[in-house]
Design a protein around this motif. Structure first.
Motif, PDB file in Angstrom:
ATOM      1  N   LEU A 212      41.488 -10.304 -13.488  1.00 27.42           N
ATOM      2  CA  LEU A 212      40.761 -11.071 -14.640  1.00 27.42           C
ATOM      3  C   LEU A 212      41.537 -11.032 -15.876  1.00 27.42           C
ATOM      4  CD1 LEU A 212      38.046 -12.791 -15.178  1.00 27.42           C
ATOM      5  CD2 LEU A 212      37.106 -10.389 -16.064  1.00 27.42           C
ATOM      6  N   ILE A 213      41.724 -12.122 -16.227  1.00 29.94           N
ATOM      7  CA  ILE A 213      42.213 -12.468 -17.724  1.00 29.94           C
ATOM      8  C   ILE A 213      41.121 -12.450 -18.781  1.00 29.94           C
ATOM      9  CG2 ILE A 213      43.435 -13.840 -19.258  1.00 29.94           C
ATOM     10  CD1 ILE A 213      44.931 -14.815 -16.969  1.00 29.94           C
ATOM     11  N   GLU A 214      39.887 -13.363 -18.371  1.00 34.14           N
ATOM     12  CA  GLU A 214      38.996 -13.621 -19.288  1.00 34.14           C
ATOM     13  C   GLU A 214      37.896 -14.263 -18.597  1.00 34.14           C
ATOM     14  OE1 GLU A 214      39.311 -15.672 -23.069  1.00 34.14           O
ATOM     15  OE2 GLU A 214      40.828 -16.741 -22.165  1.00 34.14           O
ATOM     16  N   CYS A 215      36.611 -14.293 -18.920  1.00 36.27           N
ATOM     17  CA  CYS A 215      35.760 -15.210 -18.617  1.00 36.27           C
ATOM     18  C   CYS A 215      35.153 -15.977 -19.872  1.00 36.27           C
ATOM     19  CB  CYS A 215      34.506 -14.272 -17.951  1.00 36.27           C
ATOM     20  SG  CYS A 215      32.884 -15.536 -17.444  1.00 36.27           S
ATOM     21  N   GLN A 216      35.416 -17.049 -19.637  1.00 40.41           N
ATOM     22  CA  GLN A 216      35.061 -18.159 -21.005  1.00 40.41           C
ATOM     23  C   GLN A 216      33.687 -18.741 -20.713  1.00 40.41           C
ATOM     24  OE1 GLN A 216      38.666 -20.544 -20.625  1.00 40.41           O
ATOM     25  NE2 GLN A 216      39.557 -19.464 -22.668  1.00 40.41           N
ATOM     26  N   THR A 217      32.925 -18.536 -21.660  1.00 38.41           N
ATOM     27  CA  THR A 217      31.533 -19.289 -21.835  1.00 38.41           C
ATOM     28  C   THR A 217      31.955 -20.703 -22.233  1.00 38.41           C
ATOM     29  OG1 THR A 217      30.454 -17.438 -21.877  1.00 38.41           O
ATOM     30  CG2 THR A 217      29.395 -19.330 -22.528  1.00 38.41           C
ATOM     31  N   LEU A 218      31.495 -21.568 -21.361  1.00 38.86           N
ATOM     32  CA  LEU A 218      31.899 -23.214 -21.935  1.00 38.86           C
ATOM     33  C   LEU A 218      30.480 -23.897 -22.122  1.00 38.86           C
ATOM     34  CD1 LEU A 218      34.626 -24.021 -19.078  1.00 38.86           C
ATOM     35  CD2 LEU A 218      34.869 -23.189 -21.711  1.00 38.86           C
ATOM     36  N   GLY A 219      30.530 -25.024 -22.568  1.00 37.94           N
ATOM     37  CA  GLY A 219      29.219 -25.769 -22.843  1.00 37.94           C
ATOM     38  C   GLY A 219      28.719 -26.130 -21.462  1.00 37.94           C
ATOM     39  N   HIS A 220      27.292 -26.733 -21.525  1.00 36.67           N
ATOM     40  CA  HIS A 220      26.765 -27.279 -20.387  1.00 36.67           C
ATOM     41  C   HIS A 220      26.504 -26.190 -19.393  1.00 36.67           C
ATOM     42  CE1 HIS A 220      26.886 -31.091 -22.485  1.00 36.67           C
ATOM     43  NE2 HIS A 220      28.077 -30.939 -22.472  1.00 36.67           N
ATOM     44  N   GLY A 221      26.278 -24.882 -19.571  1.00 31.27           N
ATOM     45  CA  GLY A 221      26.118 -23.768 -18.689  1.00 31.27           C
ATOM     46  C   GLY A 221      27.302 -23.545 -17.564  1.00 31.27           C
ATOM     47  N   MET A 222      28.522 -23.852 -18.058  1.00 34.12           N
ATOM     48  CA  MET A 222      29.749 -23.654 -17.602  1.00 34.12           C
ATOM     49  C   MET A 222      30.400 -22.459 -17.802  1.00 34.12           C
ATOM     50  SD  MET A 222      30.789 -27.578 -17.575  1.00 34.12           S
ATOM     51  CE  MET A 222      32.016 -27.686 -16.221  1.00 34.12           C
ATOM     52  N   VAL A 223      31.069 -21.750 -16.892  1.00 39.53           N
ATOM     53  CA  VAL A 223      32.055 -20.761 -17.329  1.00 39.53           C
ATOM     54  C   VAL A 223      33.402 -21.014 -16.723  1.00 39.53           C
ATOM     55  CG1 VAL A 223      30.208 -18.943 -17.479  1.00 39.53           C
ATOM     56  CG2 VAL A 223      31.374 -19.381 -15.252  1.00 39.53           C
ATOM     57  N   ASN A 224      34.337 -20.383 -17.517  1.00 41.92           N
ATOM     58  CA  ASN A 224      35.808 -20.677 -16.885  1.00 41.92           C
ATOM     59  C   ASN A 224      36.233 -19.049 -16.484  1.00 41.92           C
ATOM     60  OD1 ASN A 224      38.469 -21.145 -16.014  1.00 41.92           O
ATOM     61  ND2 ASN A 224      39.255 -21.252 -18.059  1.00 41.92           N
ATOM     62  N   LEU A 225      36.316 -18.917 -14.883  1.00 40.28           N
ATOM     63  CA  LEU A 225      36.752 -17.546 -14.723  1.00 40.28           C
ATOM     64  C   LEU A 225      38.381 -17.758 -14.639  1.00 40.28           C
ATOM     65  CD1 LEU A 225      34.375 -17.031 -11.762  1.00 40.28           C
ATOM     66  CD2 LEU A 225      34.305 -16.324 -14.081  1.00 40.28           C
ATOM     67  N   ARG A 226      39.047 -16.937 -15.319  1.00 39.58           N
ATOM     68  CA  ARG A 226      40.438 -17.085 -15.564  1.00 39.58           C
ATOM     69  C   ARG A 226      41.196 -15.655 -14.776  1.00 39.58           C
ATOM     70  NH1 ARG A 226      43.273 -17.174 -20.925  1.00 39.58           N
ATOM     71  NH2 ARG A 226      45.059 -17.744 -19.853  1.00 39.58           N
ATOM     72  N   TYR A 227      41.870 -16.052 -14.058  1.00 35.65           N
ATOM     73  CA  TYR A 227      42.600 -14.789 -13.298  1.00 35.65           C
ATOM     74  C   TYR A 227      44.211 -14.767 -13.279  1.00 35.65           C
ATOM     75  CZ  TYR A 227      37.929 -13.932 -11.163  1.00 35.65           C
ATOM     76  OH  TYR A 227      36.659 -13.592 -10.952  1.00 35.65           O
TER      77      TYR A 227
END
Length: 234
Positions: A212-227
């Motif tokens: 895991l690099i980071e878990c970004q909280t995005l708009g509209h209930g979305m997340v970006n799981l960066r690995y």
């Protein structure tokens, strides 16, 4: 040197790639999800996007139109536009995609081809102004073909947006450096639907490791799981 490859996929928590089939959400809808995905894509600062044959067929929408022979074509490569600032790369071993011009969405097309594609197909690409790199061996090493793209056109960063099979094959080959799974608040849950990554019956166990690099909280209930993706450690 192989370009840095970041895989970017918009998906539901159950791994669906088909937003048209997703449940609705009070947090947002498909246009909202697409805008967020576009923003993440921009932040990756890639000079090119890359897809597999099936995805490119859907986008290119061309039909066979090879010029009349005899053919005098360049192998193993032909670069129709060295001054382009952005590129769309197709992984098309068999030469199945036909184009309507040299660009898609304003990006110059480069297609990566297997050794046995016929000269008539290369002549068609050249007449359309499409660039290509042909494998010189039967094993179709995508990494080697991308080395050529990097060396000849200076493409250093590529965003991979392939289907499940393309993503799986490149992960298994150790070509993907980073995964960005943008998860939207929706579900499909249909039997037999496509998934984000697929690699035959054996899967990817023992072929790749994620951290895991980071878990970004995005708009509209979305997340970006960066690995980060890497070959397994010995």
């Amino acid at each position: 040197m192989k370009p840095f490859i970041a895989c970017l996929m918009l998906t539901s928590p159950d791994g669906s790639l088909h937003p048209s089939r997703w449940t609705k959400s009070p947090d947002g809808d498909r246009p909202d999800f697409s805008k967020v995905c576009d923003k993440v894509r921009e932040e990756l600062r890639c000079q090119a996007w890359m897809v597999g044959r099936a995805t490119m067929v859907e986008m290119a929408k061309g039909v066979p139109h090879a010029p009349e022979g005899p053919y005098n074509v360049s192998r193993p490569s032909h670069f129709a536009n060295r001054d382009a600032k952005s590129f769309g790369v197709a992984i098309d071993r068999s030469g199945a995609v036909h184009y309507m011009g040299p660009d898609l969405f304003g990006d110059h097309i480069i297609t990566l081809l297997g050794r046995d594609v016929p000269d008539s197909y290369l002549a068609e690409l050249a007449a359309d102004g499409v660039s290509y790199v042909v494998a010189e061996t039967a094993d179709f090493d995508v990494g080697k073909l991308l080395d050529v793209v990097n060396r000849e056109l200076g493409v250093e960063r590529i965003v991979l947006e392939g289907g499940a099979a393309t993503n799986g094959a490149l992960l298994a080959a150790g070509l993907v450096d980073e995964l960005n799974f943008i998860v939207a608040p929706a579900l499909e849950a249909r039997s037999g639907t496509d998934s984000v990554v697929e690699f035959g019956t054996d899967g990817l166990a023992g072929k790749v490791e994620l951290s895991l690099i980071e878990c970004q909280t995005l708009g509209h209930g979305m997340v970006n799981l960066r690995y980060a993706a890497a070959k397994p450690r010995p």
